[in-house]
Design a protein around this motif. Structure first.
Motif, short mmCIF file in Angstrom:
data_model
loop_
_atom_site.label_atom_id
_atom_site.label_comp_id
_atom_site.label_asym_id
_atom_site.label_seq_id
_atom_site.Cartn_x
_atom_site.Cartn_y
_atom_site.Cartn_z
N HIS A 149 0.81 -1.22 0.00
CA HIS A 149 0.00 0.00 0.00
C HIS A 149 0.84 1.27 0.00
O HIS A 149 0.33 2.35 -0.30
N GLU A 151 -7.41 -0.15 5.03
CA GLU A 151 -8.04 -1.13 4.12
C GLU A 151 -7.99 -2.52 4.73
O GLU A 151 -8.91 -3.31 4.56
N GLU A 152 -6.89 -2.80 5.46
CA GLU A 152 -6.69 -4.15 5.99
C GLU A 152 -7.54 -4.38 7.24
O GLU A 152 -7.06 -4.31 8.37
N HIS A 193 0.64 -10.31 1.09
CA HIS A 193 0.77 -10.58 2.53
C HIS A 193 1.90 -11.57 2.80
O HIS A 193 1.77 -12.47 3.64
ZN LIG Z 1 -3.99 -6.80 1.77
#
Ligand SMILES: [Zn+2]
Ligand SMILES: [Zn+2]
Length: 489
Positions: free
Chosen positions: A137, A172-173, A413
């Motif tokens: 990100h 967002e996560e 991830h």
């Molecule tokens: Zn993610």
């Protein structure tokens, strides 16, 4: 100056030209905006690196948000920050508001816990650091800002009517940051939302994603000495374990494609103390939002049963809730054209050495040459992830693309994603994304009939249904990534 004046004249003429001449003119305009993106390559890479050097978790992205806003302010954007009750969220605006389209670019910026990694091709955390940009990100945010700056410059020089916005979207996560922005009406006057995501290939394929509801079940029992007086205790961990057992039985009796996952986020501290507190963090996902609502309702029943049977009490804190993505083929095809014009990534000698070394650690390494290619366009992919972009796509026509910022075969991830996101492979991949975003936006400003077509497709796909958020909480969970207690607790 002369180039800018030429660009302006060209853009002004373009709307009145026949289709063949318009295509040639469009190519020139896209070339112009791409040059503006490339002229800012070094600052964009430095911005991405600055975010990567200081990874911040969801709703705690104060440094990243300030850096992104500063670059936009310097480019003449007007900025509204702290929107929708989130200190790190912002909306930046540039261009003119007339009848021209309003195009929003999304900019994510949060990192993930437990993913610290240096920019080297073997697993090696940064000493003393926990978080890492395992979803890239840092690149996402910097690429969106780079694209937006170039688009704003192009709008100013060309005289074309339209507005470009950057939505700084935190957490967002798992924090559903965009959902709060959607609910606050911040997308109500947007014509098109464009986003991109770091990946291990270049693709404008449009996919769905899974609807998702998440939250924490907290059990409370009675502490006592586990050997001397266990009969006086009631174990909150028993509550969590009973809930988890029932959830695992439930898996057999839910619609195909349901995903249920949990983590025990508090399971007590010492075996000789009956745990008075325990907590399980749950996700339920499915393509159909109604299935998610129904299965999560059954988890609530299981939690009540678990509490009753273990003599504990339970409460629930809703954390996230996102809809699946609504793909838009009209916008996807605009993106595909732009991405093909931007092209893929040709590694230099150092990057090739890095990529080869990193590939030794991958379960399923991809062909390195694929970083150069753009994948065939498709609009029928059933994605298995979840994203809060889903809610944006339910209120405004939305499309996304991915570029090869990670070595082919790298999953999101992973430490390998962190590593590539902090060096030139990630940064140059993000530059391709910025070029594609900017060129797609220019095509939409110059061909507003495509914006109308995207809206018509969106209306057909919605079928008249009202947007109803899956998110069950009123306020953003601003502390969901803060440690629950100090290190001694
Ligand atoms: Zn993610
Ligand atoms: Zn991501």
């Amino acid at each position: 100056m002369r180039a800018a004046a030429g660009l302006a004249a060209l853009a002004l003429c373009l709307a009145g030209l026949p289709p063949g001449a318009r295509t040639a003119g469009l190519d020139a305009e896209r070339g112009g905006v791409r040059a503006a993106v490339e002229a800012w390559a070094a600052p964009q890479a430095a911005l991405a690196q600055a975010l990567w050097d200081q990874p911040e978790l969801g709703y705690l992205e104060h440094g990243a948000s300030a850096l992104l806003q500063q670059q936009l302010r310097d480019a003449g954007f007007g900025i509204e920050s702290g929107v929708a009750g989130m200190p790190t969220a912002f909306v930046a605006r540039a261009g003119r508001r007339g009848s021209g389209p309003v195009i929003a670019l999304l900019a994510e910026m949060d990192a993930l816990p437990g993913m610290s990694q240096q920019a080297v091709p073997m697993q090696s955390p940064v000493p003393g650091q926990d978080a890492g940009h395992a979803c890239g990100h840092n690149l996402f945010g910097a690429g969106a800002v780079g694209a937006a700056r170039a688009i704003a410059q192009w709008l100013a020089h060309s005289g074309v009517d339209g507005e470009v916005r950057v939505y700084g979207t935190p957490a967002e996560e798992g924090g559903s940051g965009k959902v709060f922005m959607v609910r606050a009406g911040l997308f109500d006057d947007v014509d098109v939302a464009l986003h991109w995501h770091p990946g291990d290939s270049n693709s404008a394929a449009q996919s769905t994603s899974l609807a998702n509801i998440s939250g924490k079940f907290r059990f409370r029992g009675l502490a006592s000495h586990a050997a001397i007086s266990p009969e006086r205790g009631r174990s909150a961990l028993d509550g969590v374990e009973a809930l988890n057992h029932m959830a695992n039985l439930l898996r057999e009796h839910v619609p195909e494609g349901t995903r249920i996952h949990y983590a025990i986020t508090d399971g007590g501290q010492a075996p000789n103390v009956v745990p008075a507190r325990a907590e399980a963090y749950y996700y339920v996902r499915h393509h159909d939002a109604e299935v998610v609502r129904e299965v999560f309702g059954r988890l609530h029943d299981a939690a009540r049963g678990a509490a009753l049977g273990t003599g504990t009490e339970v409460d629930f804190e809703p954390l996230g809730g996102v809809h699946g993505l609504l793909p838009n083929d009209t916008l996807g095809r605009v993106f595909d054209r732009a991405l093909r014009a931007a092209g893929g990534l040709e590694y230099d000698g150092d990057e090739l050495a890095f990529a080869r070394a990193l590939q030794d650690s991958l379960q399923r390494p991809g062909a390195l040459a694929s970083a150069r290619e753009v994948q065939p366009y498709r609009s029928d992919i059933r994605g298995l992830a979840s994203t809060d972009v889903g809610d944006v796509s339910r209120v405004v026509p939305t499309a996304g693309l991915a570029t090869a910022t990670w070595v082919p075969g790298t999953p999101a991830h992973s430490w390998q994603a962190v590593a590539a996101s902090g060096m030139s492979i990630g940064q140059r991949g993000a530059l391709n994304a910025a070029a594609a975003l900017a060129m797609a936006a220019v095509e939409l400003y110059l061909r507003p009939e495509l914006v109308d077509a995207a809206r018509a497709e969106f209306d057909r796909a919605r079928g008249g249904t009202e947007y109803r958020p899956l998110l069950q909480r009123a306020e953003p969970p601003l502390d969901y990534r803060r440690p629950a207690a100090g290190p001694d607790a």
